[in-house]
Design a protein around this motif. Structure first.
Motif, PDB file in Angstrom:
ATOM      1  N   MET A  12      -1.228  18.651 149.529  1.00  0.00           N
ATOM      2  CA  MET A  12      -2.644  18.982 149.715  1.00  0.00           C
ATOM      3  C   MET A  12      -2.813  20.245 150.556  1.00  0.00           C
ATOM      4  O   MET A  12      -3.715  21.054 150.310  1.00  0.00           O
ATOM      5  CB  MET A  12      -3.374  17.810 150.371  1.00  0.00           C
ATOM      6  CG  MET A  12      -4.887  17.982 150.413  1.00  0.00           C
ATOM      7  SD  MET A  12      -5.629  18.095 148.759  1.00  0.00           S
ATOM      8  CE  MET A  12      -5.663  16.359 148.292  1.00  0.00           C
ATOM      9  N   THR A  13      -1.933  20.423 151.540  1.00  0.00           N
ATOM     10  CA  THR A  13      -1.985  21.635 152.350  1.00  0.00           C
ATOM     11  C   THR A  13      -1.708  22.864 151.500  1.00  0.00           C
ATOM     12  O   THR A  13      -2.396  23.892 151.607  1.00  0.00           O
ATOM     13  CB  THR A  13      -0.967  21.559 153.500  1.00  0.00           C
ATOM     14  OG1 THR A  13      -1.238  20.399 154.292  1.00  0.00           O
ATOM     15  CG2 THR A  13      -1.052  22.792 154.389  1.00  0.00           C
ATOM     16  N   LEU A  14      -0.687  22.768 150.644  1.00  0.00           N
ATOM     17  CA  LEU A  14      -0.384  23.876 149.744  1.00  0.00           C
ATOM     18  C   LEU A  14      -1.554  24.148 148.801  1.00  0.00           C
ATOM     19  O   LEU A  14      -1.868  25.307 148.504  1.00  0.00           O
ATOM     20  CB  LEU A  14       0.882  23.577 148.938  1.00  0.00           C
ATOM     21  CG  LEU A  14       2.202  23.543 149.719  1.00  0.00           C
ATOM     22  CD1 LEU A  14       3.354  23.253 148.776  1.00  0.00           C
ATOM     23  CD2 LEU A  14       2.445  24.851 150.458  1.00  0.00           C
ATOM     24  N   ALA A  15      -2.201  23.067 148.344  1.00  0.00           N
ATOM     25  CA  ALA A  15      -3.360  23.231 147.460  1.00  0.00           C
ATOM     26  C   ALA A  15      -4.489  23.964 148.176  1.00  0.00           C
ATOM     27  O   ALA A  15      -5.177  24.810 147.594  1.00  0.00           O
ATOM     28  CB  ALA A  15      -3.845  21.872 146.963  1.00  0.00           C
ATOM     29  N   GLY A  16      -4.677  23.657 149.462  1.00  0.00           N
ATOM     30  CA  GLY A  16      -5.707  24.350 150.239  1.00  0.00           C
ATOM     31  C   GLY A  16      -5.398  25.826 150.385  1.00  0.00           C
ATOM     32  O   GLY A  16      -6.283  26.673 150.262  1.00  0.00           O
ATOM     33  N   GLY A  17      -4.125  26.146 150.645  1.00  0.00           N
ATOM     34  CA  GLY A  17      -3.736  27.555 150.750  1.00  0.00           C
ATOM     35  C   GLY A  17      -3.882  28.286 149.433  1.00  0.00           C
ATOM     36  O   GLY A  17      -4.310  29.458 149.407  1.00  0.00           O
ATOM     37  N   TRP A  18      -3.534  27.619 148.347  1.00  0.00           N
ATOM     38  CA  TRP A  18      -3.684  28.238 147.025  1.00  0.00           C
ATOM     39  C   TRP A  18      -5.159  28.510 146.734  1.00  0.00           C
ATOM     40  O   TRP A  18      -5.515  29.569 146.210  1.00  0.00           O
ATOM     41  CB  TRP A  18      -3.099  27.311 145.963  1.00  0.00           C
ATOM     42  CG  TRP A  18      -3.195  27.853 144.566  1.00  0.00           C
ATOM     43  CD1 TRP A  18      -2.331  28.712 143.951  1.00  0.00           C
ATOM     44  CD2 TRP A  18      -4.226  27.570 143.605  1.00  0.00           C
ATOM     45  NE1 TRP A  18      -2.741  28.985 142.668  1.00  0.00           N
ATOM     46  CE2 TRP A  18      -3.912  28.304 142.429  1.00  0.00           C
ATOM     47  CE3 TRP A  18      -5.374  26.783 143.623  1.00  0.00           C
ATOM     48  CZ2 TRP A  18      -4.707  28.260 141.294  1.00  0.00           C
ATOM     49  CZ3 TRP A  18      -6.167  26.744 142.500  1.00  0.00           C
ATOM     50  CH2 TRP A  18      -5.839  27.474 141.345  1.00  0.00           C
ATOM     51  N   THR A  19      -6.020  27.559 147.112  1.00  0.00           N
ATOM     52  CA  THR A  19      -7.453  27.732 146.897  1.00  0.00           C
ATOM     53  C   THR A  19      -7.991  28.885 147.739  1.00  0.00           C
ATOM     54  O   THR A  19      -8.912  29.599 147.327  1.00  0.00           O
ATOM     55  CB  THR A  19      -8.206  26.437 147.233  1.00  0.00           C
ATOM     56  OG1 THR A  19      -7.685  25.372 146.438  1.00  0.00           O
ATOM     57  CG2 THR A  19      -9.694  26.568 146.962  1.00  0.00           C
ATOM     58  N   ALA A  20      -7.423  29.075 148.935  1.00  0.00           N
ATOM     59  CA  ALA A  20      -7.863  30.174 149.794  1.00  0.00           C
ATOM     60  C   ALA A  20      -7.656  31.526 149.123  1.00  0.00           C
ATOM     61  O   ALA A  20      -8.379  32.487 149.400  1.00  0.00           O
ATOM     62  CB  ALA A  20      -7.112  30.142 151.122  1.00  0.00           C
ATOM     63  N   GLN A  21      -6.669  31.583 148.247  1.00  0.00           N
ATOM     64  CA  GLN A  21      -6.433  32.825 147.518  1.00  0.00           C
ATOM     65  C   GLN A  21      -7.334  32.942 146.285  1.00  0.00           C
ATOM     66  O   GLN A  21      -7.532  34.033 145.767  1.00  0.00           O
ATOM     67  CB  GLN A  21      -4.965  32.895 147.081  1.00  0.00           C
ATOM     68  CG  GLN A  21      -3.987  32.830 148.241  1.00  0.00           C
ATOM     69  CD  GLN A  21      -2.544  32.780 147.776  1.00  0.00           C
ATOM     70  OE1 GLN A  21      -2.072  33.709 147.128  1.00  0.00           O
ATOM     71  NE2 GLN A  21      -1.850  31.710 148.092  1.00  0.00           N
ATOM     72  N   ASP A 138      -6.157  17.828 155.189  1.00  0.00           N
ATOM     73  CA  ASP A 138      -5.098  18.835 155.105  1.00  0.00           C
ATOM     74  C   ASP A 138      -5.409  19.905 154.065  1.00  0.00           C
ATOM     75  O   ASP A 138      -4.845  21.010 154.126  1.00  0.00           O
ATOM     76  CB  ASP A 138      -3.747  18.178 154.797  1.00  0.00           C
ATOM     77  CG  ASP A 138      -3.034  17.757 156.069  1.00  0.00           C
ATOM     78  OD1 ASP A 138      -3.511  18.120 157.159  1.00  0.00           O
ATOM     79  OD2 ASP A 138      -2.003  17.070 155.982  1.00  0.00           O
ATOM     80  N   PHE A 139      -6.282  19.619 153.115  1.00  0.00           N
ATOM     81  CA  PHE A 139      -6.751  20.675 152.211  1.00  0.00           C
ATOM     82  C   PHE A 139      -7.407  21.785 153.020  1.00  0.00           C
ATOM     83  O   PHE A 139      -7.127  22.969 152.835  1.00  0.00           O
ATOM     84  CB  PHE A 139      -7.729  20.105 151.184  1.00  0.00           C
ATOM     85  CG  PHE A 139      -8.339  21.158 150.284  1.00  0.00           C
ATOM     86  CD1 PHE A 139      -7.718  21.521 149.107  1.00  0.00           C
ATOM     87  CD2 PHE A 139      -9.534  21.787 150.622  1.00  0.00           C
ATOM     88  CE1 PHE A 139      -8.264  22.500 148.282  1.00  0.00           C
ATOM     89  CE2 PHE A 139     -10.091  22.763 149.816  1.00  0.00           C
ATOM     90  CZ  PHE A 139      -9.446  23.112 148.631  1.00  0.00           C
ATOM     91  N   ALA A 140      -8.285  21.387 153.933  1.00  0.00           N
ATOM     92  CA  ALA A 140      -8.964  22.366 154.777  1.00  0.00           C
ATOM     93  C   ALA A 140      -7.978  23.055 155.715  1.00  0.00           C
ATOM     94  O   ALA A 140      -8.096  24.250 155.986  1.00  0.00           O
ATOM     95  CB  ALA A 140     -10.072  21.687 155.578  1.00  0.00           C
ATOM     96  N   ASP A 141      -6.989  22.298 156.224  1.00  0.00           N
ATOM     97  CA  ASP A 141      -5.984  22.894 157.093  1.00  0.00           C
ATOM     98  C   ASP A 141      -5.226  24.009 156.377  1.00  0.00           C
ATOM     99  O   ASP A 141      -5.001  25.088 156.929  1.00  0.00           O
ATOM    100  CB  ASP A 141      -4.988  21.823 157.565  1.00  0.00           C
ATOM    101  CG  ASP A 141      -5.525  21.021 158.730  1.00  0.00           C
ATOM    102  OD1 ASP A 141      -6.646  21.315 159.191  1.00  0.00           O
ATOM    103  OD2 ASP A 141      -4.827  20.096 159.172  1.00  0.00           O
ATOM    104  N   GLY A 142      -4.805  23.725 155.140  1.00  0.00           N
ATOM    105  CA  GLY A 142      -4.079  24.732 154.372  1.00  0.00           C
ATOM    106  C   GLY A 142      -4.941  25.949 154.096  1.00  0.00           C
ATOM    107  O   GLY A 142      -4.489  27.093 154.219  1.00  0.00           O
ATOM    108  N   PHE A 143      -6.191  25.683 153.733  1.00  0.00           N
ATOM    109  CA  PHE A 143      -7.135  26.779 153.474  1.00  0.00           C
ATOM    110  C   PHE A 143      -7.299  27.650 154.709  1.00  0.00           C
ATOM    111  O   PHE A 143      -7.216  28.881 154.650  1.00  0.00           O
ATOM    112  CB  PHE A 143      -8.480  26.194 153.037  1.00  0.00           C
ATOM    113  CG  PHE A 143      -9.453  27.215 152.516  1.00  0.00           C
ATOM    114  CD1 PHE A 143      -9.625  27.395 151.151  1.00  0.00           C
ATOM    115  CD2 PHE A 143     -10.198  27.991 153.384  1.00  0.00           C
ATOM    116  CE1 PHE A 143     -10.523  28.339 150.664  1.00  0.00           C
ATOM    117  CE2 PHE A 143     -11.100  28.933 152.922  1.00  0.00           C
ATOM    118  CZ  PHE A 143     -11.260  29.107 151.551  1.00  0.00           C
TER     119      PHE A 143
END
Length: 242
Positions: A12-21, A138-143
């Motif tokens: 989920m963290t990786l998904a948040g970072g991917w979404t940030a891009q 953790d989605f938000a954390d990754g983002f």
């Protein structure tokens, strides 16, 4: 089991970072749901469990509730210190500030993993409930980890490296709890402290950001419905497992 479940936080963290891009117009719904899940876990599961495990009082107040308030204030203090530092040093977009903020997110994620492991020491149902809350936020954390690292002028590869470290931190934290067993009363104290910090994240970070993303009336209603649905889902989980 705790380590396996923590892999969900990793993804989920990786998904948040991917979404940030690749920001989409649905982020507000995900954050709204995450806030509801976190609120439900704190109020309906973490606090009752903490009060049951730690039955001592401090000046007439249950110790778990004192630590709950302390956790809220501690999270507020850390957030304010980071914001103040960013305000003082961020005018030049110095990469070090972004890396420091990203490193703080990694430390926070490691504590999330410890919370998952500690909750599984109480029982499987408790572990699943806490894991759901951690995975949701953790989605938000990754983002945020990717965004803030890039915001202060760091190269994309540095931001990605910090994102991967943030994603791995919950797994490492959960794995560390396999090496020791937390006494029940101490576990109650920890859950109270963690519950306060989690409520602060939901109330001051996740939900305001969710509604900031929902500029129009209809998206705002959808976000609110997602928040209510998240809290109701945890109520359902607690009711079935109880």
């Amino acid at each position: 089991m705790a380590v396996f479940v923590a892999l969900g936080a990793f993804l989920m963290t990786l998904a948040g970072g991917w979404t940030a891009q690749r920001v989409t117009d649905r982020r507000h719904l995900v954050l709204g749901l995450a806030g509801g899940l976190m609120l439900g876990v704190v109020g309906l599961d973490l606090l009752p469990e903490a009060l049951d495990a730690a039955d001592t009082d401090v000046f007439g107040v249950p110790a778990a509730l004192v630590l709950f308030v302390a956790g809220f204030l501690l999270a507020h203090l850390v957030q304010r210190l980071l914001a103040a530092r960013a305000g003082l040093e961020g005018h030049g977009r110095t990469p070090e500030v972004g890396m420091s903020a990203g490193a703080a997110m990694v430390g926070h994620s490691a504590m999330d993993g410890i919370a998952i492991g500690a909750a599984f020491q109480v029982g499987g149902d408790m572990g699943v409930a806490v894991a759901l809350a951690v995975i949701a936020h953790d989605f938000a954390d990754g983002f945020n980890t990717y965004t803030i690292t890039r915001l202060y002028g760091n190269a994309r590869r540095r931001a990605v490296a910090m994102l991967v470290a943030d994603a791995a931190a919950p797994v490492a934290g959960a794995a560390s709890t396999l090496l020791f067993t937390i006494p029940e009363e101490l576990l109650g104290y920890y859950l109270g402290l963690f519950g306060g910090a989690l409520l602060y994240l939901a109330a001051s970070e996740i939900l305001p950001e969710a509604h900031h993303q929902a500029h129009h009336l209809r998206p705002a209603r959808s976000t609110l419905l997602c928040t209510v649905a998240g809290a109701a889902f945890i109520w359902l989980v607690v009711g079935i497992s109880g």
